[in-house]
Design a protein around this motif. Structure first.
Motif, PDB file in Angstrom:
ATOM      1  N   GLU A 147       0.834  -1.201   0.000  1.00 44.09           N
ATOM      2  CA  GLU A 147       0.000   0.000   0.000  1.00 44.09           C
ATOM      3  C   GLU A 147       0.872   1.256   0.000  1.00 44.09           C
ATOM      4  N   ALA A 148       1.908   1.261   0.837  1.00 42.23           N
ATOM      5  CA  ALA A 148       2.786   2.433   0.927  1.00 42.23           C
ATOM      6  C   ALA A 148       3.542   2.659  -0.376  1.00 42.23           C
ATOM      7  N   GLY A 149       3.872   1.563  -1.067  1.00 36.83           N
ATOM      8  CA  GLY A 149       4.643   1.679  -2.309  1.00 36.83           C
ATOM      9  C   GLY A 149       3.801   1.751  -3.560  1.00 36.83           C
ATOM     10  N   LYS A 150       2.500   1.984  -3.391  1.00 40.29           N
ATOM     11  CA  LYS A 150       1.612   2.032  -4.557  1.00 40.29           C
ATOM     12  C   LYS A 150       2.041   3.079  -5.593  1.00 40.29           C
ATOM     13  N   PRO A 151       2.560   4.246  -5.181  1.00 33.85           N
ATOM     14  CA  PRO A 151       3.039   5.206  -6.192  1.00 33.85           C
ATOM     15  C   PRO A 151       4.132   4.636  -7.090  1.00 33.85           C
ATOM     16  N   LEU A 152       4.935   3.724  -6.561  1.00 35.45           N
ATOM     17  CA  LEU A 152       5.963   3.079  -7.383  1.00 35.45           C
ATOM     18  C   LEU A 152       5.307   2.197  -8.439  1.00 35.45           C
ATOM     19  N   THR A 153       4.282   1.474  -8.014  1.00 38.00           N
ATOM     20  CA  THR A 153       3.531   0.629  -8.944  1.00 38.00           C
ATOM     21  C   THR A 153       2.845   1.471 -10.016  1.00 38.00           C
ATOM     22  N   ASP A 154       2.224   2.567  -9.564  1.00 35.57           N
ATOM     23  CA  ASP A 154       1.538   3.465 -10.504  1.00 35.57           C
ATOM     24  C   ASP A 154       2.517   4.050 -11.523  1.00 35.57           C
ATOM     25  N   ALA A 155       3.726   4.368 -11.064  1.00 36.97           N
ATOM     26  CA  ALA A 155       4.749   4.921 -11.966  1.00 36.97           C
ATOM     27  C   ALA A 155       5.161   3.884 -13.012  1.00 36.97           C
ATOM     28  N   ALA A 156       5.226   2.614 -12.596  1.00 38.74           N
ATOM     29  CA  ALA A 156       5.585   1.546 -13.537  1.00 38.74           C
ATOM     30  C   ALA A 156       4.503   1.387 -14.598  1.00 38.74           C
ATOM     31  N   VAL A 157       3.244   1.445 -14.186  1.00 38.65           N
ATOM     32  CA  VAL A 157       2.130   1.340 -15.136  1.00 38.65           C
ATOM     33  C   VAL A 157       2.124   2.534 -16.083  1.00 38.65           C
ATOM     34  N   ALA A 158       2.365   3.739 -15.525  1.00 39.06           N
ATOM     35  CA  ALA A 158       2.393   4.954 -16.336  1.00 39.06           C
ATOM     36  C   ALA A 158       3.522   4.915 -17.359  1.00 39.06           C
ATOM     37  N   ALA A 159       4.592   4.193 -17.027  1.00 42.41           N
ATOM     38  CA  ALA A 159       5.727   4.080 -17.943  1.00 42.41           C
ATOM     39  C   ALA A 159       5.481   3.037 -19.034  1.00 42.41           C
ATOM     40  N   GLY A 160       4.323   2.375 -18.975  1.00 39.88           N
ATOM     41  CA  GLY A 160       3.961   1.434 -20.023  1.00 39.88           C
ATOM     42  C   GLY A 160       4.186  -0.030 -19.704  1.00 39.88           C
ATOM     43  N   TYR A 161       4.570  -0.343 -18.473  1.00 35.98           N
ATOM     44  CA  TYR A 161       4.805  -1.744 -18.111  1.00 35.98           C
ATOM     45  C   TYR A 161       3.498  -2.425 -17.718  1.00 35.98           C
ATOM     46  N   ASP A 162       3.452  -3.720 -17.893  1.00 40.36           N
ATOM     47  CA  ASP A 162       2.260  -4.512 -17.608  1.00 40.36           C
ATOM     48  C   ASP A 162       1.874  -4.364 -16.135  1.00 40.36           C
ATOM     49  N   HIS A 163       0.602  -4.043 -15.896  1.00 37.34           N
ATOM     50  CA  HIS A 163       0.157  -3.826 -14.519  1.00 37.34           C
ATOM     51  C   HIS A 163       0.235  -5.097 -13.680  1.00 37.34           C
ATOM     52  N   LEU A 164       0.248  -6.270 -14.321  1.00 36.13           N
ATOM     53  CA  LEU A 164       0.344  -7.520 -13.582  1.00 36.13           C
ATOM     54  C   LEU A 164       1.692  -7.670 -12.878  1.00 36.13           C
ATOM     55  N   PHE A 165       2.721  -7.012 -13.424  1.00 38.28           N
ATOM     56  CA  PHE A 165       4.066  -7.131 -12.857  1.00 38.28           C
ATOM     57  C   PHE A 165       4.556  -5.831 -12.211  1.00 38.28           C
ATOM     58  N   ALA A 166       3.730  -4.802 -12.227  1.00 38.84           N
ATOM     59  CA  ALA A 166       4.168  -3.487 -11.753  1.00 38.84           C
ATOM     60  C   ALA A 166       4.558  -3.500 -10.274  1.00 38.84           C
ATOM     61  N   ASN A 167       3.926  -4.363  -9.483  1.00 45.39           N
ATOM     62  CA  ASN A 167       4.252  -4.440  -8.056  1.00 45.39           C
ATOM     63  C   ASN A 167       5.671  -4.927  -7.794  1.00 45.39           C
ATOM     64  N   ASN A 168       6.304  -5.512  -8.806  1.00 45.53           N
ATOM     65  CA  ASN A 168       7.671  -6.007  -8.610  1.00 45.53           C
ATOM     66  C   ASN A 168       8.637  -4.896  -8.225  1.00 45.53           C
ATOM     67  N   VAL A 169       8.321  -3.658  -8.642  1.00 43.73           N
ATOM     68  CA  VAL A 169       9.157  -2.520  -8.240  1.00 43.73           C
ATOM     69  C   VAL A 169       9.036  -2.302  -6.743  1.00 43.73           C
ATOM     70  N   THR A 170       7.811  -2.329  -6.244  1.00 45.31           N
ATOM     71  CA  THR A 170       7.570  -2.146  -4.814  1.00 45.31           C
ATOM     72  C   THR A 170       8.183  -3.281  -4.005  1.00 45.31           C
ATOM     73  N   PHE A 171       8.102  -4.495  -4.537  1.00 43.38           N
ATOM     74  CA  PHE A 171       8.646  -5.653  -3.832  1.00 43.38           C
ATOM     75  C   PHE A 171      10.145  -5.496  -3.571  1.00 43.38           C
ATOM     76  N   VAL A 172      10.847  -4.914  -4.524  1.00 45.21           N
ATOM     77  CA  VAL A 172      12.294  -4.723  -4.356  1.00 45.21           C
ATOM     78  C   VAL A 172      12.589  -3.906  -3.107  1.00 45.21           C
ATOM     79  N   VAL A 173      11.854  -2.803  -2.928  1.00 46.65           N
ATOM     80  CA  VAL A 173      12.093  -1.921  -1.782  1.00 46.65           C
ATOM     81  C   VAL A 173      11.669  -2.594  -0.473  1.00 46.65           C
ATOM     82  N   ILE A 174      10.514  -3.252  -0.488  1.00 42.39           N
ATOM     83  CA  ILE A 174      10.045  -3.945   0.718  1.00 42.39           C
ATOM     84  C   ILE A 174      11.052  -5.002   1.151  1.00 42.39           C
ATOM     85  N   LEU A 175      11.535  -5.765   0.189  1.00 43.15           N
ATOM     86  CA  LEU A 175      12.457  -6.854   0.503  1.00 43.15           C
ATOM     87  C   LEU A 175      13.831  -6.355   0.929  1.00 43.15           C
TER      88      LEU A 175
END
Length: 271
Positions: free
Chosen positions: A204-232
């Motif tokens: 939830e906290a990293g949702k802006p990272l996910t939104d930025a990935a989608v806005a950049a044209g990446y598949d929304h199914l994998f956009a959370n992978n950006v957030t996962f990197v920071v969480i992990l």
């Protein structure tokens, strides 16, 4: 069809989450802190970076240009989740695979479902379901019924653990689980289950990272992978600090230079 796929993927994830500790039982001659950290580096650092690179190649730019506040809060949620992950390993260490997993994953599911919705009761956000809305909607009632089932399962497993401890002799306990300790294990497992739910808060906290990935044209199914990197990263930091302390205290770092232990075979099991 989408619902069926969702259940299928969650089932696969559940099997993976419930069985990942099994290869650790094959490790010979190493202290717990040694094989936990080797497995952790692979799980929390190497694999997430590879997954992010393959699915969101521009993830480094997204992270580097994001708000420090967003990154900080997401990282903090990862730190707290890391405490839960660390406690998970200890819970399994003291309770064994079956009982430890039941308590930890049950509490994780229960708190992961309940706490965010309670938070949205006090801080409403568009598109987010509050606890009150859950109570008065069919979908929410099904979720709450599932949470109740988790808590009942925890109680049953806890009772089974108590009966097991009372029936086994000290020698039998050591054969079953080398460091079996019901009280210590349950306390650690409950803590782990609660803090493990913070991964959800990190998303939830990293949702802006996910939104930025989608806005950049990446598949929304994998956009959370950006957030996962920071969480992990947060989870890795927590575990690295604690494991380093234990390794120095117990001199477990010698496991990696001990010629009598099968280092290459141990690492193979952990990877």
């Amino acid at each position: 069809m989408q619902a069926i796929l969702g259940v299928l993927f969650h089932s696969i994830g559940g099997v993976a989450a419930g069985s990942f500790y099994m290869p650790y039982n094959k490790v010979k001659g190493w202290a717990w802190e040694s094989y936990w950290m080797v497995g952790g580096v692979m799980s929390w650092l190497i694999v997430p970076l590879i997954a992010a690179y393959l699915t969101v190649p521009g993830f480094v730019d997204i992270i580097s240009t994001s708000s420090s506040t967003i990154l900080g809060v997401t990282f903090l949620m990862g730190l707290l989740w890391g405490v839960g992950g660390l406690s998970y390993g200890l819970g399994v260490r003291y309770l064994g695979m079956s009982l430890g997993n039941s308590v930890v994953l049950g509490f994780c599911a229960a708190f992961g479902a309940m706490v965010p919705s309670i938070y949205y009761n006090f801080n409403p956000l568009v598109g987010k379901i509050s606890f009150t809305e859950m109570i008065f909607s069919k979908g929410g009632q099904v979720v709450l019924l599932g949470v109740l089932a988790c808590l009942i399962g925890i109680a049953v497993c806890g009772r089974a653990g108590m009966l097991k401890e009372s029936e086994l002799s000290d020698e039998e306990k050591k054969k079953s689980v080398a460091e079996f300790n019901l009280v210590k294990g349950v306390i650690v497992a409950v803590l782990s289950g609660i803090l493990s739910s913070f991964f959800s808060f990190g998303i939830e906290a990293g949702k802006p990272l996910t939104d930025a990935a989608v806005a950049a044209g990446y598949d929304h199914l994998f956009a959370n992978n950006v957030t996962f990197v920071v969480i992990l990263w947060g989870g890795l930091a927590t575990n690295f600090i604690w494991i380093t302390y234990l390794s120095l205290k117990n001199k477990a770092y010698k496991d990696f230079t001990n010629k009598e232990t099968p280092i290459s075979k141990n690492i193979l099991f952990l990877l």
